[in-house]
Design a protein around this motif. Structure first.
Motif, PDB file in Angstrom:
ATOM      1  N   VAL A  84       0.835  -1.197   0.000  1.00 30.66           N
ATOM      2  CA  VAL A  84       0.000   0.000   0.000  1.00 30.66           C
ATOM      3  C   VAL A  84       0.874   1.253   0.000  1.00 30.66           C
ATOM      4  CG1 VAL A  84      -1.678   1.297   1.380  1.00 30.66           C
ATOM      5  CG2 VAL A  84      -1.994  -1.139   1.026  1.00 30.66           C
ATOM      6  N   ARG A  85       1.940   1.245   0.782  1.00 33.94           N
ATOM      7  CA  ARG A  85       2.827   2.412   0.815  1.00 33.94           C
ATOM      8  C   ARG A  85       3.523   2.617  -0.533  1.00 33.94           C
ATOM      9  NH1 ARG A  85       4.018   5.146   5.230  1.00 33.94           N
ATOM     10  NH2 ARG A  85       6.136   5.617   4.588  1.00 33.94           N
ATOM     11  N   GLY A  86       3.872   1.542  -1.228  1.00 34.87           N
ATOM     12  CA  GLY A  86       4.464   1.676  -2.551  1.00 34.87           C
ATOM     13  C   GLY A  86       3.512   2.326  -3.534  1.00 34.87           C
ATOM     14  N   ASP A  87       2.259   1.881  -3.502  1.00 35.51           N
ATOM     15  CA  ASP A  87       1.242   2.483  -4.371  1.00 35.51           C
ATOM     16  C   ASP A  87       1.030   3.956  -4.036  1.00 35.51           C
ATOM     17  OD1 ASP A  87       0.861   0.101  -5.672  1.00 35.51           O
ATOM     18  OD2 ASP A  87      -0.923  -0.460  -4.527  1.00 35.51           O
ATOM     19  N   LEU A  88       0.949   4.253  -2.739  1.00 36.38           N
ATOM     20  CA  LEU A  88       0.696   5.633  -2.325  1.00 36.38           C
ATOM     21  C   LEU A  88       1.889   6.537  -2.613  1.00 36.38           C
ATOM     22  CD1 LEU A  88      -1.232   4.903   0.952  1.00 36.38           C
ATOM     23  CD2 LEU A  88      -2.148   5.924  -1.118  1.00 36.38           C
ATOM     24  N   TYR A  89       3.099   6.006  -2.480  1.00 38.15           N
ATOM     25  CA  TYR A  89       4.267   6.816  -2.802  1.00 38.15           C
ATOM     26  C   TYR A  89       4.281   7.156  -4.294  1.00 38.15           C
ATOM     27  CZ  TYR A  89       8.964   8.633  -2.766  1.00 38.15           C
ATOM     28  OH  TYR A  89      10.041   9.453  -2.886  1.00 38.15           O
ATOM     29  N   ALA A  90       3.913   6.184  -5.117  1.00 38.24           N
ATOM     30  CA  ALA A  90       3.833   6.452  -6.555  1.00 38.24           C
ATOM     31  C   ALA A  90       2.745   7.487  -6.842  1.00 38.24           C
ATOM     32  CB  ALA A  90       3.557   5.156  -7.315  1.00 38.24           C
ATOM     33  N   ILE A  91       1.648   7.446  -6.103  1.00 40.44           N
ATOM     34  CA  ILE A  91       0.607   8.454  -6.289  1.00 40.44           C
ATOM     35  C   ILE A  91       1.133   9.831  -5.896  1.00 40.44           C
ATOM     36  CG2 ILE A  91      -1.629   9.248  -5.393  1.00 40.44           C
ATOM     37  CD1 ILE A  91      -2.465   6.295  -5.280  1.00 40.44           C
ATOM     38  N   ARG A 128     -10.863  -9.513   3.803  1.00 40.70           N
ATOM     39  CA  ARG A 128     -11.535 -10.793   3.529  1.00 40.70           C
ATOM     40  C   ARG A 128     -10.772 -11.968   4.112  1.00 40.70           C
ATOM     41  NH1 ARG A 128     -11.914  -8.734  -1.728  1.00 40.70           N
ATOM     42  NH2 ARG A 128     -10.200 -10.099  -2.327  1.00 40.70           N
ATOM     43  N   GLY A 129      -9.484 -11.793   4.349  1.00 44.52           N
ATOM     44  CA  GLY A 129      -8.689 -12.875   4.905  1.00 44.52           C
ATOM     45  C   GLY A 129      -7.829 -13.580   3.878  1.00 44.52           C
ATOM     46  N   SER A 130      -7.901 -13.166   2.631  1.00 48.47           N
ATOM     47  CA  SER A 130      -7.034 -13.766   1.624  1.00 48.47           C
ATOM     48  C   SER A 130      -5.735 -12.978   1.563  1.00 48.47           C
ATOM     49  CB  SER A 130      -7.728 -13.788   0.260  1.00 48.47           C
ATOM     50  OG  SER A 130      -8.105 -12.483  -0.115  1.00 48.47           O
ATOM     51  N   GLY A 131      -4.769 -13.503   0.872  1.00 48.57           N
ATOM     52  CA  GLY A 131      -3.477 -12.842   0.787  1.00 48.57           C
ATOM     53  C   GLY A 131      -3.508 -11.631  -0.136  1.00 48.57           C
ATOM     54  N   VAL A 132      -2.395 -10.957  -0.182  1.00 47.42           N
ATOM     55  CA  VAL A 132      -2.275  -9.792  -1.054  1.00 47.42           C
ATOM     56  C   VAL A 132      -2.277 -10.284  -2.498  1.00 47.42           C
ATOM     57  CG1 VAL A 132      -0.781  -7.861  -1.678  1.00 47.42           C
ATOM     58  CG2 VAL A 132      -1.010  -8.524   0.698  1.00 47.42           C
ATOM     59  N   PRO A 133      -3.135  -9.730  -3.353  1.00 42.83           N
ATOM     60  CA  PRO A 133      -3.223 -10.213  -4.734  1.00 42.83           C
ATOM     61  C   PRO A 133      -1.963  -9.873  -5.525  1.00 42.83           C
ATOM     62  CG  PRO A 133      -4.607  -8.286  -4.440  1.00 42.83           C
ATOM     63  CD  PRO A 133      -4.076  -8.643  -3.093  1.00 42.83           C
ATOM     64  N   PRO A 134      -1.723 -10.588  -6.620  1.00 49.01           N
ATOM     65  CA  PRO A 134      -0.548 -10.275  -7.446  1.00 49.01           C
ATOM     66  C   PRO A 134      -0.702  -8.912  -8.113  1.00 49.01           C
ATOM     67  CG  PRO A 134      -1.887 -11.971  -8.479  1.00 49.01           C
ATOM     68  CD  PRO A 134      -2.473 -11.733  -7.130  1.00 49.01           C
ATOM     69  N   ILE A 135       0.424  -8.321  -8.456  1.00 51.91           N
ATOM     70  CA  ILE A 135       0.429  -6.996  -9.073  1.00 51.91           C
ATOM     71  C   ILE A 135      -0.001  -7.127 -10.533  1.00 51.91           C
ATOM     72  CG2 ILE A 135       1.887  -5.040  -9.712  1.00 51.91           C
ATOM     73  CD1 ILE A 135       3.610  -5.635  -7.325  1.00 51.91           C
ATOM     74  N   SER A 136      -0.923  -6.283 -10.945  1.00 52.69           N
ATOM     75  CA  SER A 136      -1.371  -6.306 -12.335  1.00 52.69           C
ATOM     76  C   SER A 136      -0.311  -5.668 -13.239  1.00 52.69           C
ATOM     77  CB  SER A 136      -2.700  -5.562 -12.471  1.00 52.69           C
ATOM     78  OG  SER A 136      -2.510  -4.183 -12.250  1.00 52.69           O
ATOM     79  N   ARG A 137      -0.459  -5.876 -14.524  1.00 55.25           N
ATOM     80  CA  ARG A 137       0.506  -5.354 -15.492  1.00 55.25           C
ATOM     81  C   ARG A 137       0.526  -3.826 -15.468  1.00 55.25           C
ATOM     82  NH1 ARG A 137       0.361  -3.551 -20.566  1.00 55.25           N
ATOM     83  NH2 ARG A 137      -1.848  -3.985 -20.834  1.00 55.25           N
ATOM     84  N   GLU A 138      -0.640  -3.208 -15.394  1.00 49.93           N
ATOM     85  CA  GLU A 138      -0.710  -1.742 -15.407  1.00 49.93           C
ATOM     86  C   GLU A 138      -0.048  -1.150 -14.170  1.00 49.93           C
ATOM     87  OE1 GLU A 138      -3.437  -3.675 -15.710  1.00 49.93           O
ATOM     88  OE2 GLU A 138      -4.035  -3.380 -17.798  1.00 49.93           O
ATOM     89  N   VAL A 139      -0.312  -1.760 -13.016  1.00 58.31           N
ATOM     90  CA  VAL A 139       0.277  -1.251 -11.772  1.00 58.31           C
ATOM     91  C   VAL A 139       1.784  -1.449 -11.789  1.00 58.31           C
ATOM     92  CG1 VAL A 139       0.357  -1.564  -9.268  1.00 58.31           C
ATOM     93  CG2 VAL A 139      -1.826  -1.548 -10.458  1.00 58.31           C
ATOM     94  N   SER A 140       2.248  -2.579 -12.310  1.00 56.29           N
ATOM     95  CA  SER A 140       3.700  -2.780 -12.369  1.00 56.29           C
ATOM     96  C   SER A 140       4.342  -1.775 -13.316  1.00 56.29           C
ATOM     97  CB  SER A 140       4.039  -4.212 -12.773  1.00 56.29           C
ATOM     98  OG  SER A 140       3.611  -4.477 -14.087  1.00 56.29           O
ATOM     99  N   GLN A 141       3.649  -1.411 -14.394  1.00 58.79           N
ATOM    100  CA  GLN A 141       4.155  -0.355 -15.276  1.00 58.79           C
ATOM    101  C   GLN A 141       4.272   0.965 -14.527  1.00 58.79           C
ATOM    102  OE1 GLN A 141       1.519  -0.050 -18.630  1.00 58.79           O
ATOM    103  NE2 GLN A 141       3.037  -0.908 -20.019  1.00 58.79           N
ATOM    104  N   CYS A 142       3.222   1.317 -13.792  1.00 56.94           N
ATOM    105  CA  CYS A 142       3.235   2.569 -13.025  1.00 56.94           C
ATOM    106  C   CYS A 142       4.360   2.561 -12.002  1.00 56.94           C
ATOM    107  CB  CYS A 142       1.914   2.770 -12.300  1.00 56.94           C
ATOM    108  SG  CYS A 142       0.493   3.028 -13.354  1.00 56.94           S
ATOM    109  N   LEU A 143       4.476   1.468 -11.268  1.00 58.30           N
ATOM    110  CA  LEU A 143       5.501   1.407 -10.229  1.00 58.30           C
ATOM    111  C   LEU A 143       6.901   1.447 -10.827  1.00 58.30           C
ATOM    112  CD1 LEU A 143       3.932  -1.219  -7.808  1.00 58.30           C
ATOM    113  CD2 LEU A 143       4.034   1.259  -7.532  1.00 58.30           C
ATOM    114  N   TRP A 144       7.087   0.786 -11.978  1.00 56.72           N
ATOM    115  CA  TRP A 144       8.395   0.822 -12.624  1.00 56.72           C
ATOM    116  C   TRP A 144       8.717   2.239 -13.078  1.00 56.72           C
ATOM    117  CZ3 TRP A 144       9.949   2.260 -17.515  1.00 56.72           C
ATOM    118  CH2 TRP A 144      11.284   1.986 -17.821  1.00 56.72           C
ATOM    119  N   TYR A 145       7.757   2.904 -13.691  1.00 60.95           N
ATOM    120  CA  TYR A 145       7.995   4.260 -14.178  1.00 60.95           C
ATOM    121  C   TYR A 145       8.289   5.208 -13.027  1.00 60.95           C
ATOM    122  CZ  TYR A 145       7.429   8.746 -16.413  1.00 60.95           C
ATOM    123  OH  TYR A 145       7.642  10.014 -16.850  1.00 60.95           O
ATOM    124  N   TYR A 146       7.504   5.098 -11.957  1.00 61.82           N
ATOM    125  CA  TYR A 146       7.725   6.001 -10.829  1.00 61.82           C
ATOM    126  C   TYR A 146       9.020   5.670 -10.092  1.00 61.82           C
ATOM    127  CZ  TYR A 146       3.194   8.049 -11.636  1.00 61.82           C
ATOM    128  OH  TYR A 146       2.149   8.712 -12.198  1.00 61.82           O
TER     129      TYR A 146
END
Length: 171
Positions: A84-91, A128-146
Motif C-alpha cells: 500500500v505504501r508503494g502504491d501511495l508513494y507512486a501516487i 476478507r482474509g485472503s493474501g495480497v493479490p498479485p500486481i497487475s501489469r498496469e500497476v507494475s508499469q506505473c511502479l516501474w515508471y515512478y
C-alpha cells in the motif's frame, strides 16, 4: 495443609482466567482497530479515486494522499503495508509525471486510478482474509515508471549536494 492450599489454588486459577480474558480482549481490540483503520484507508482511497476522476487535478487531492500515506504506516501486516505504501508513494510522485512516453502508455489519470484500485484491492483482500493479490501489469508499469522517476529525482538531488559540497570545499 489442604485448608490453605485450596483457596490459594482457587485464587491462582481465578487470576489465570482473568489474565487470559484480558489478553484475549486486548487482542480483539487491536484486531478491531486494524479492521477499522483498513476500512477508513479504503474509503479514503476510493474517495481519492472518485475525486481524481471528477476533477483530474492534483492540488486538492495532495493533502488527502499525504494523509493516507501517513496512515498506512499504522498497518500491522508487513506485506500489506509495503504494498500500500508503494502504491501511495507512486501516487504522491504523480505531480512530477511527465506524461506518456515510449516507456509507459498510461496517462497520469489512469496511473492514479490504477494505483488507488490496487491499494484498495489489497486492503479489501486482507479484510476478507485472503493474501495480497498479485500486481497487475498496469500497476507494475506505473511502479516501474515512478521508480525510474524517483531514481532521477534522487540523482538530481545528489548532484546538487555534490555541487554544494564542491563549492564549500573551494571556499
Amino acid at each position: 495443609m489442604t485448608q490453605w492450599l485450596l483457596p490459594v489454588l482457587g485464587a491462582f486459577l481465578g487470576y489465570l482466567g482473568h489474565w487470559g480474558q484480558q489478553t484475549l480482549g486486548r487482542r480483539h481490540g487491536r484486531r478491531d482497530a486494524q479492521q477499522q483503520l483498513m476500512r477508513q484507508l479504503r474509503e479514503k482511497l476510493l474517495e481519492m479515486q472518485r475525486q481524481w476522476r471528477i476533477f483530474d487535478t492534483w492540488g486538492e487531492l495532495k493533502p488527502l494522499a499525504e494523509a493516507v500515506y501517513l496512515d498506512s504506516d499504522l498497518l500491522l501486516n508487513e506485506e500489506l503495508r509495503s504494498r500500500v505504501r508503494g502504491d501511495l508513494y507512486a501516487i504522491l510522485l504523480v505531480d512530477h509525471y511527465a506524461g506518456p512516453s515510449n516507456q509507459i502508455v498510461l496517462t497520469r489519470s489512469e496511473s492514479v486510478v490504477y494505483l488507488c484500485q490496487d491499494a484498495s484491492g489489497c486492503i479489501a483482500a486482507h479484510i476478507r482474509g485472503s493474501g495480497v493479490p498479485p500486481i497487475s501489469r498496469e500497476v507494475s508499469q506505473c511502479l516501474w515508471y515512478y521508480a525510474q522517476m524517483r531514481a532521477r529525482i534522487d540523482f538530481a538531488v545528489q548532484a546538487r549536494m555534490d555541487a554544494r559540497d564542491a563549492l564549500i570545499d573551494l571556499i
